[in-house]
Design a protein around this motif. Structure first.
Motif, PDB file in Angstrom:
ATOM      1  N   ALA A 162       0.877  -1.493  -0.199  1.00 46.81           N
ATOM      2  CA  ALA A 162       0.033   0.049   0.086  1.00 46.81           C
ATOM      3  C   ALA A 162       0.907   1.043   0.220  1.00 46.81           C
ATOM      4  O   ALA A 162       1.724   1.341   0.630  1.00 46.81           O
ATOM      5  CB  ALA A 162      -0.931  -0.195   1.220  1.00 46.81           C
ATOM      6  N   PRO A 163       0.600   2.148  -0.958  1.00 45.37           N
ATOM      7  CA  PRO A 163       1.467   3.402  -1.050  1.00 45.37           C
ATOM      8  C   PRO A 163       1.392   3.977   0.605  1.00 45.37           C
ATOM      9  O   PRO A 163       0.454   4.208   1.273  1.00 45.37           O
ATOM     10  CB  PRO A 163       0.829   4.154  -1.901  1.00 45.37           C
ATOM     11  CG  PRO A 163      -0.040   3.494  -2.594  1.00 45.37           C
ATOM     12  CD  PRO A 163      -0.419   2.443  -1.673  1.00 45.37           C
ATOM     13  N   ASP A 164       2.805   4.579   1.154  1.00 40.91           N
ATOM     14  CA  ASP A 164       2.599   5.115   2.429  1.00 40.91           C
ATOM     15  C   ASP A 164       2.052   6.482   2.324  1.00 40.91           C
ATOM     16  O   ASP A 164       1.439   6.926   3.318  1.00 40.91           O
ATOM     17  CB  ASP A 164       4.096   5.260   2.738  1.00 40.91           C
ATOM     18  CG  ASP A 164       4.916   6.052   1.673  1.00 40.91           C
ATOM     19  OD1 ASP A 164       4.584   6.483   0.550  1.00 40.91           O
ATOM     20  OD2 ASP A 164       6.175   6.486   1.996  1.00 40.91           O
ATOM     21  N   LYS A 165       1.561   7.113   1.154  1.00 41.87           N
ATOM     22  CA  LYS A 165       0.896   8.326   1.101  1.00 41.87           C
ATOM     23  C   LYS A 165      -0.110   8.157  -0.114  1.00 41.87           C
ATOM     24  O   LYS A 165       0.388   7.704  -1.250  1.00 41.87           O
ATOM     25  CB  LYS A 165       1.860   9.829   0.918  1.00 41.87           C
ATOM     26  CG  LYS A 165       2.710   9.751   2.027  1.00 41.87           C
ATOM     27  CD  LYS A 165       3.452  11.131   2.022  1.00 41.87           C
ATOM     28  CE  LYS A 165       4.394  11.469   3.119  1.00 41.87           C
ATOM     29  NZ  LYS A 165       5.161  12.260   3.016  1.00 41.87           N
ATOM     30  N   LYS A 166      -1.300   8.836  -0.101  1.00 40.06           N
ATOM     31  CA  LYS A 166      -2.360   8.737  -0.837  1.00 40.06           C
ATOM     32  C   LYS A 166      -1.803  10.058  -2.158  1.00 40.06           C
ATOM     33  O   LYS A 166      -2.230   9.906  -3.221  1.00 40.06           O
ATOM     34  CB  LYS A 166      -3.616   8.977  -0.648  1.00 40.06           C
ATOM     35  CG  LYS A 166      -4.093   7.676   0.083  1.00 40.06           C
ATOM     36  CD  LYS A 166      -4.529   6.794  -0.747  1.00 40.06           C
ATOM     37  CE  LYS A 166      -5.205   5.426   0.163  1.00 40.06           C
ATOM     38  NZ  LYS A 166      -4.904   4.226  -0.661  1.00 40.06           N
ATOM     39  N   GLN A 167      -1.443  11.069  -1.356  1.00 31.43           N
ATOM     40  CA  GLN A 167      -1.209  12.310  -2.188  1.00 31.43           C
ATOM     41  C   GLN A 167       0.188  12.905  -1.768  1.00 31.43           C
ATOM     42  O   GLN A 167       0.167  12.939  -0.531  1.00 31.43           O
ATOM     43  CB  GLN A 167      -2.234  13.312  -1.783  1.00 31.43           C
ATOM     44  CG  GLN A 167      -2.222  14.514  -2.717  1.00 31.43           C
ATOM     45  CD  GLN A 167      -3.429  15.536  -2.836  1.00 31.43           C
ATOM     46  OE1 GLN A 167      -4.056  15.502  -1.802  1.00 31.43           O
ATOM     47  NE2 GLN A 167      -3.495  16.238  -3.746  1.00 31.43           N
ATOM     48  N   ILE A 168       0.907  13.242  -2.537  1.00 32.98           N
ATOM     49  CA  ILE A 168       2.211  14.031  -2.163  1.00 32.98           C
ATOM     50  C   ILE A 168       2.148  15.399  -2.869  1.00 32.98           C
ATOM     51  O   ILE A 168       1.735  15.551  -4.049  1.00 32.98           O
ATOM     52  CB  ILE A 168       3.449  13.467  -2.685  1.00 32.98           C
ATOM     53  CG1 ILE A 168       3.634  12.077  -1.915  1.00 32.98           C
ATOM     54  CG2 ILE A 168       4.582  14.271  -2.479  1.00 32.98           C
ATOM     55  CD1 ILE A 168       4.784  11.119  -2.470  1.00 32.98           C
TER      56      ILE A 168
END
Length: 179
Positions: free
Chosen positions: A157-163
């Protein structure tokens, strides 16, 4: 996952730069109906509000993101006799089109009308009047996007949804701050 820049801050930085140079009638070439345009317009409005400058619908032109769009929108201001003292364009190509229309009308960006774009187009510093712009790191965007993609490929799972990368003002001659 999304990697982007803060478009509200793009609009605020550009507009506050022009306000800091003493401009009070600042036009905005809004761009398309894309979310980037909406964010940059919101930043423009917030900066005006922050500095207690009244919004004026006559200073906002809905147009596209091409040089032709910026050119045509600025020609309309010129034809109406209402060209603002400063213009913040939703992107660099529209700003370049605005500069062309101004030049054809005998006005020079940076001297007669301050112009700021956004996006830091690769040749913006090589124009006859180098373009002031708001920039963000495309290489950092690419690196962050690749990292997120690798996480997805590896089943994580990506550690962040939005950068959201911060924008940065790049001051050149078109705004009149540098000669």
């Amino acid at each position: 996952p999304v990697v982007t820049t803060d478009d509200v801050q793009v609009g605020m930085q550009a507009t506050e730069h022009l306000i800091g140079l003493g401009h009070r009638r600042i036009g905005h070439l809004r761009g398309t109906s894309a979310s980037t345009s909406e964010g940059r317009f919101e930043g423009y409005r917030r900066a005006l509000e922050k500095h207690r400058l009244p919004p004026d619908d006559a200073l906002v032109r809905d147009c596209g993101f091409s040089e032709r769009d910026g050119y045509e929108a600025t020609r309309l201001w010129l034809a109406e006799g209402g060209v603002p003292g400063a213009i913040f364009a939703g992107n660099d190509p529209a700003a370049i089109g605005a500069m062309q229309a101004l030049e054809e009308a005998g006005r020079r960006a940076g001297r007669d009308v301050a112009v700021v774009g956004s996006g830091n187009i690769h040749y913006g510093d090589m124009l006859r009047v180098p373009l002031t712009t708001v920039s963000w790191s495309r290489s950092e965007m690419g690196q962050q996007a690749a990292r997120l993609l690798l996480q997805l490929i590896e089943g994580e799972a990506p550690d962040k949804k939005q950068i959201v990368l911060p924008p940065e003002l790049v001051v050149r001659s078109s705004s009149g701050a540098v000669t």
